[in-house]
Enzyme design. Sequence first.
Site, mmCIF file in Angstrom:
data_model
loop_
_atom_site.group_PDB
_atom_site.id
_atom_site.type_symbol
_atom_site.label_atom_id
_atom_site.label_comp_id
_atom_site.label_asym_id
_atom_site.label_seq_id
_atom_site.Cartn_x
_atom_site.Cartn_y
_atom_site.Cartn_z
ATOM 1 C CD GLU C 81 15.971 27.823 151.351
ATOM 2 O OE1 GLU C 81 16.553 28.126 152.386
ATOM 3 O OE2 GLU C 81 14.872 27.008 151.213
ATOM 4 C CB CYS C 113 16.864 24.059 144.288
ATOM 5 S SG CYS C 113 16.347 23.551 145.813
ATOM 6 C CB SER C 158 17.673 16.013 151.519
ATOM 7 O OG SER C 158 16.460 16.989 151.762
ATOM 8 N NE ARG C 204 3.843 9.422 146.393
ATOM 9 C CZ ARG C 204 5.039 8.950 146.093
ATOM 10 N NH1 ARG C 204 6.037 8.962 146.805
ATOM 11 N NH2 ARG C 204 4.877 8.181 144.631
ATOM 12 C CB THR C 206 7.880 17.763 145.525
ATOM 13 O OG1 THR C 206 8.255 16.623 146.304
ATOM 14 C CG2 THR C 206 7.494 18.905 146.824
ATOM 15 C CG HIS C 239 17.680 20.324 141.605
ATOM 16 N ND1 HIS C 239 18.425 20.968 142.706
ATOM 17 C CD2 HIS C 239 16.256 20.266 142.533
ATOM 18 C CE1 HIS C 239 18.011 21.104 143.793
ATOM 19 N NE2 HIS C 239 16.718 20.729 143.703
ATOM 20 C CE LYS C 244 17.081 5.494 145.689
ATOM 21 N NZ LYS C 244 16.198 4.891 146.484
ATOM 22 C CG ASN C 271 18.731 19.949 147.756
ATOM 23 O OD1 ASN C 271 19.466 20.846 146.883
ATOM 24 N ND2 ASN C 271 17.352 20.263 147.640
ATOM 25 C CB SER C 301 10.162 24.566 144.692
ATOM 26 O OG SER C 301 10.546 23.102 144.868
#
Lengths: 391, 137, 354
Positions: C81, C113, C158, C204, C206, C239, C244, C271, C301
Site C-alpha cells: 500500500e 494488508c 502499529s 471500531r 474495523t 493477519h 490482539k 503491523n 481492508s
Amino acid sequence: MTLSREVAVIGIGQTKFGEIWHKSFREIGIEAGLRAIQDAGIESSKVDSIYIGNMSAGLFLDQEHVASMIAEEVGLTKDSVPATRVEAADASGGLAFRQAILDISSGMSDIVVVGGAEKMSDVTSQIATYFTAAGADQSWESLFGATIPSLYALMARKHMHDFGTTREQLGLVSVKNHRNGSLNPDAQFQKEITLEQVLKAGPVSTPLGVFDCAPISDGAAAIVLAELDLARELCTNPIKVSGTGQGSDSLSIANRTELTGLKATRAASKRAYEMAGINPSEISVAEVHDSCTIGEIMAIEDLGFFEKGDGGPATERGDTSLEGIISINTSGGLKARGHPLGATGIAQINEIVLQLRGMAGKRQVKDPLYGLAQNVGGTGGTVIVHILEAI
Amino acid sequence: MAVARYWRQQEQRYSLAGSKCAICNGSFFPKRTICPTCHRRSIGKMEKFLFSGKGKVVTYTIVHDPIISYADQSPYVLAVIALEEGDLVLGQIVDCDPRIVDIDLDVEMVFRRLSAEGASGTIQYGFKFRLMDVGSS
Amino acid sequence: MKAGIVSYGIYIPRYRITPASIGAVWGQDGNSMGKALGIESKSVPAPDEDAATIAVESARRMLRRVRVDPSRIGAIFVGSESHPYAVKPTATIVGEAIGATPVMTAADFEFACKAGTAAIQACLGLVHMDDNVMPMDYALAIGSDTSQGAPGNALEYSASAGGVSFLIGKDDVIAKIDHSISITTDTPDFWRREGMKYPSHAERFTGVPAYFKHVEMCASKVMENMGTKPGDYDYAVFHQPNGKFPVNVARKLGFTSEKIAPGLWTPRIGNTYSASMMMGLAGILDVAKPNDLILGVSYGSGAGSDGFHIEITDAIEDFNRSASPLVADEAGLGMDIDYATYLKFRKKIKMEGE
C-alpha cells in the site's frame, strides 16, 4: 623535457578574494586582468592570446563561453585575439597558466594574458557545495553522497590511521595559514585563529571541521607572460618559469591505488623538478592546494619536502611556517586567502612571483630563489605543478 | 531531469555489476571498457562481473555538511570499501550509530534509495553498505 | 505435483520506536496504548528505505537460500500500500535488482494488508497453468510496506515496515500449498484516497464486521473444504493489524496460543501491512518440520481474506534456512529511536524547498 622557448612572468594582478557582492564575474575578471597588464607595463594591443581558467560559470552563473566574454571586457575583441577557456575543476587556473606557457613556448605567441576567475557567492552555500562536487565523480561519488570535503576527509582518516597524523596537526595547517593570511591584504580572512578554535569548530565531514575547509569565494587573478628574452626587454624583474608539470589520476578516489597521497602530485612535480633541474630541497617557498587541511599535509609529502608521514609532524615543528625550512602557503593558502575555484591556480603563481620579486611585504620569505605552486583539480584527478625562479 | 543518465547505470548501481578482464582476471568497479593493465589486448574481452557486496572498511567519514540531495539524511557515514574480490568502492554505511564505524570492520551490500530528482522525478536506487552482525550472512 | 513455497526471505528495517515514545509526544499514555494494542515496539524504515528497497532485500535473501537461476523466475508481483511510485511498478525494480529481467511478467498489487497474499495466489495460478500457455518454473510473490499512520492517530502505534518474499514453484517445494480460497466483500473499514498521505479508518468498525468476519469465514471455509479441524494444524497464522486481533480470532476459531506463537510478530515489530501475515508464515517456516500442517489467513481492508492450507514437505530438511536471517534474528535487532528521529526518518519534517 624542455620548453622550446623559455617563458617568464612580467605582470600580475588580482582582486581581493572573498564575498564580492557588488561586482559581477565580468567585473572581477577585468579588474584582475587590467591590474596584471598595468603591472607588466605593456599596451594591451601587444597581447597575442588569452587563457581563462574557470571551473564552472555554467553551473554558478548559467554562463558558458566565458573566454569570449572576458576578451570583450578587456577590450581585446577588436583585434580578435584568440581567447580560450580552460577547465580542470579547481585546477583550471594552474592548467590555464600551463597552456599559456605552452603557447609561448611553441612560438605561436610572444605575450599571453592568463586569468582565473570564479564567482561562487551568487548561489547559496549548499548549492555551491553541490556545484563544487562536480569536480568529483558524479556517477560514483556525488550521487552516493560525497562532497569534496568528505572525500578529503576519507583521505585524512586513512592518513591518520596509517601514519599517526593527528587531528591537531591538521588543525595547525589552518592556524598557520590563517596567520599568513592575516599578513595578506588580498586574503579573504585576515585574522589569526587558535588551534582551540579549529578543534571546537562545527564538523563538516569528520575529522574535518569548518576551519579545515576552504571557504566559498569570489575572486579573479591574472598574469602576463612573455617569451624570456622579450620579458627581459619589457621589465626589470621578470620571474622565470623553470618547470611545468601536469599529472592525472582517476576521477574517483576509489579507483586509485592509494588514499594517503596524490599520485598526480608526485608525477607532476617530478616532471617540473626535472625540467627545472633542481631538487625539492632547493625550493624556499611553495603555494599548495589546501582546499582541506589534509591536502597540504599530503602535498608537502608528495612534493618531496618531507618524508611520507612526516607532513603532520613537520607542520607541528613549524617547518612550514614563514620562518621555517620551507614556507608553505605564505598567502594564507586556499583556507585563508580564499578559494575561488578557477582563480586559485593563478593566485598561487601570483604569490610566488611576489615572493621571488621580494615584494611580499610582511609575509616576505628571506631571499627565495625558487618557488613552487601546486594546484589540484577536485580530489587529485588533475594536478599542476609549476616552479618559478628569480633571475 | 536526467532519466537516461541514471537508467544507463542501473545494473551497476543495483547489483555492484562491474567488469572482469578475461586476460588478466582483474576485476573492476565501476564497469570498464578496457582493462587498465592489458590495454588493447582486452578490447572485447571485458566481461560483466557481479561483486558479492562483502568487504571491509578502508576509511570512513561522517558527513555533517551533506550534498543537497542527502540533506534529509544528514549526518551519514561515507566510506571506501575494499570488496572481497579486491576492488575499492565508495558507498554509505547505514543502519548504525556512526560512532561505531571503524577501519577494517566487515560490511555487506544493501539495496537503498540514493536520491530522487525532486518530489516528482525518478528515484535512483543503488548499493550502500551495512556493518556485518548477528543475522547477517 | 502441487505447487508451493520453494524459498522465502524476510526483511525488517533496523530501527524501532516504542508506544511510550509516541504517546509521550501526544499526551497519551503510550504504555497502556501499547498494552491495549498488544504492541511493544514497531519497526521504522531508515530514510533511504521504501517498499521497493525492502522488497529487493527480501527477494535477495530468498534467493540466497536456494540455487535458483533468477532468470527462471517468470513473474514478479509486489503487494504494497506504499509503492514508491503511484505509476511505475515496484516489481520491475525488484526484477532488475535480482537479475530476473527481461523475460518475465511483473505487476504491483494493492489490497491493503493482503496484497502480498493475493500475489501468492496469482503466482500459484501461473505456475499451475498449462505449460504451453505461459510457461514458467517460478513466480515470485512479495509483500512489502512502509506503512504510515497519521501523527497522533492510533494507527501510528502499529503502522510499521517490512517485507517478505515467497518463491512459488513446483520443484523442491518446502511448503506445499494444497488449497487456497478467498473471501471478498465491499466493506469500507480502512482506506486512503488518491493523493492523500495518510490512510483513514472507521475505528471500531474495523473489528467485527471487517477483520473478524472475513478472517473467521475464510478460515472456516479452508477447513470445510479440506475436511480439517483446528486440532489438525500444527500452526496457524492470521493477519496481525495489532497484537490482539490475531490472538482473539485464534481463540474464537479454536487454535491454542502455542500454535500461533511462532507466527505472531506484530507485538515486536508492528503491523508490516502487506508483509504482516506473510511475516508470520515465514516465522513458522523458520521452525517447521516435515509434514507439519499450517493454516494461514490474511486480511486486507476493503475487504477480504486469503486462506491457505499448507503442508511442510521433506525438502525443508535440506533447505538452507541459515543462508539468510530468520524472523527472530531480524526482529531482535532493533535500534530504538526517539520521536524526533522518527519524524525525520518518515519524512514528516518539511525540508527546505519542499
